[in-house]
Design an enzyme around this catalytic site. Structure first.
Site, mmCIF file in Angstrom:
data_model
loop_
_atom_site.group_PDB
_atom_site.id
_atom_site.type_symbol
_atom_site.label_atom_id
_atom_site.label_comp_id
_atom_site.label_asym_id
_atom_site.label_seq_id
_atom_site.Cartn_x
_atom_site.Cartn_y
_atom_site.Cartn_z
ATOM 1 N N GLU A 144 -1.198 -5.387 8.694
ATOM 2 C CA GLU A 144 -0.385 -4.812 9.760
ATOM 3 C C GLU A 144 -0.909 -5.350 11.080
ATOM 4 O OE1 GLU A 144 0.123 -0.592 9.471
ATOM 5 O OE2 GLU A 144 0.921 -0.714 7.432
ATOM 6 N N LYS A 166 -1.331 -9.275 2.957
ATOM 7 C CA LYS A 166 -0.551 -8.839 4.111
ATOM 8 C C LYS A 166 -1.379 -7.883 4.953
ATOM 9 C CE LYS A 166 2.985 -5.836 3.889
ATOM 10 N NZ LYS A 166 2.585 -4.787 4.872
ATOM 11 N N ASP A 226 -1.058 -6.067 -0.199
ATOM 12 C CA ASP A 226 -1.429 -5.445 1.069
ATOM 13 C C ASP A 226 -2.938 -5.246 1.163
ATOM 14 O OD1 ASP A 226 0.687 -5.062 2.785
ATOM 15 O OD2 ASP A 226 1.283 -3.150 1.934
ATOM 16 N N ASP A 233 0.826 -1.208 0.000
ATOM 17 C CA ASP A 233 0.000 0.000 0.000
ATOM 18 C C ASP A 233 0.857 1.254 0.000
ATOM 19 O OD1 ASP A 233 0.894 -0.145 2.617
ATOM 20 O OD2 ASP A 233 -1.089 0.007 3.535
ATOM 21 N N SER A 234 2.177 1.082 0.061
ATOM 22 C CA SER A 234 3.097 2.203 -0.163
ATOM 23 C C SER A 234 2.884 2.815 -1.541
ATOM 24 C CB SER A 234 4.552 1.732 -0.027
ATOM 25 O OG SER A 234 4.780 0.556 -0.782
ATOM 26 N N GLU A 275 9.434 -4.102 10.481
ATOM 27 C CA GLU A 275 9.824 -2.801 9.933
ATOM 28 C C GLU A 275 10.249 -1.823 11.022
ATOM 29 O OE1 GLU A 275 8.336 0.898 7.087
ATOM 30 O OE2 GLU A 275 7.011 -0.825 7.373
#
Length: 286
Positions: free
Chosen positions: A121, A119, A89, A50-51, A188
């Site tokens: 978080e 993925k 993501d 999602d970056s 991270e």
């Protein structure tokens, strides 16, 4: 031999999980078909992160990324990546409310992109959701430490695990994700002594980004690694300086256009000699 039998075997979640403690796992982000095609030969795993909201769309953070954006870019990457495992993501708001919501959105991502996993978080409340997804056939990569989707809590992106309470919380999140069935865990932006501790504490391989070389693999945002931005995070090593190369190329193109040096004969189409003769004689027939 059929074309199907000639296709390379795609790396799977069990393949990645089996790399724990073995050869380091090579990962990069990918957002477009051309980039995925280039990276595919070199990477074990491509993350449609999602970056992309910040890197491709110019958003100030990843919070504004939508399901539609992730699916669109996931489809692009899957069109050309043939060997690497592709993970997409789940964007902010698509999985936090309930395991059921997470399943509906994760299933949609896999169905519409063809990717192999999602993925999430992994904050304190996410482990049950990871288990819910894995139990229903959806491979999950979790993400601990610095959580970009939680930027509004911290006010900025900052390293984690520099005090005992924070270290304990991150380690617990990693253990919970591992026990829930995550096939890999991204670590991270943590203190360099914490990542090896996490790696030793979990059965899933760890993928570091701003963490430690002692992780089971590494990932970077490809645009950072290629030097496409003027500013580079501390944890990034630039392997190219494409920003300057693109600037130089665009400057040369602009100069040639303004001087009418482009296009030249080599870049234009011309009529055949016979056709030129007919046109010169006023014959406009084909």
């Amino acid at each position: 031999m059929s074309r199907h039998s000639e296709a390379p075997r795609r790396i799977t979640a069990p393949d990645i999980r089996a790399r724990k403690g073995g050869d380091p796992i090579v990962c990069l982000t990918a957002y477009t078909a051309p980039m995925a095609e280039i990276l595919d030969d070199h990477c074990d795993l491509l993350l449609v992160g999602d970056s992309l909201g910040m890197v491709v769309h110019g958003l100030p953070s990843t919070v504004g990324v939508t399901m539609e954006m992730m699916i669109l870019h996931g489809q692009a990457v899957m069109r050309t990546a043939k060997k690497a495992m592709v993970v997409v993501d789940m964007p902010f708001g698509s999985y936090e409310a309930s395991p059921e919501l997470a399943y509906a959105n994760a299933a949609r991502i896999l169905k519409e992109t063809g990717a192999q996993a999602v993925k999430v978080e992994a904050g304190a409340t996410v482990a049950p959701t990871v288990k819910f997804l894995v139990d229903r056939g959806i491979p999950v990569m979790s993400h601990v430490g610095l959580l970009p989707q939680a930027v509004n809590i911290d006010g900025k992106f900052k390293a984690k695990g520099r005090d005992e309470a924070e270290r304990a919380a991150i380690l617990e999140a990693a253990r919970a994700s591992d026990e829930a069935g995550a096939f890999a865990i991204v670590v991270e932006g943590v203190d360099e002594t914490l990542a090896p501790e996490i790696t030793a504490a979990v059965k899933a391989p760890t993928i570091g980004i701003g963490a430690s070389a002692d992780c089971d693999g590494q990932i970077l945002v490809v645009d950072d690694m290629l030097g496409l931005f003027g500013w580079t995070p501390k944890f990034v090593r630039r392997y190219a300086n494409l920003k300057d190369e693109i600037d130089k190329a665009a400057s040369g193109y602009a100069a040639d256009v303004r001087a009418r040096r482009f296009p030249a004969a080599a870049e234009t189409y011309s009529l055949s000699k016979a056709r030129q003769a007919r046109v010169a004689q006023g014959d406009k027939r084909g």
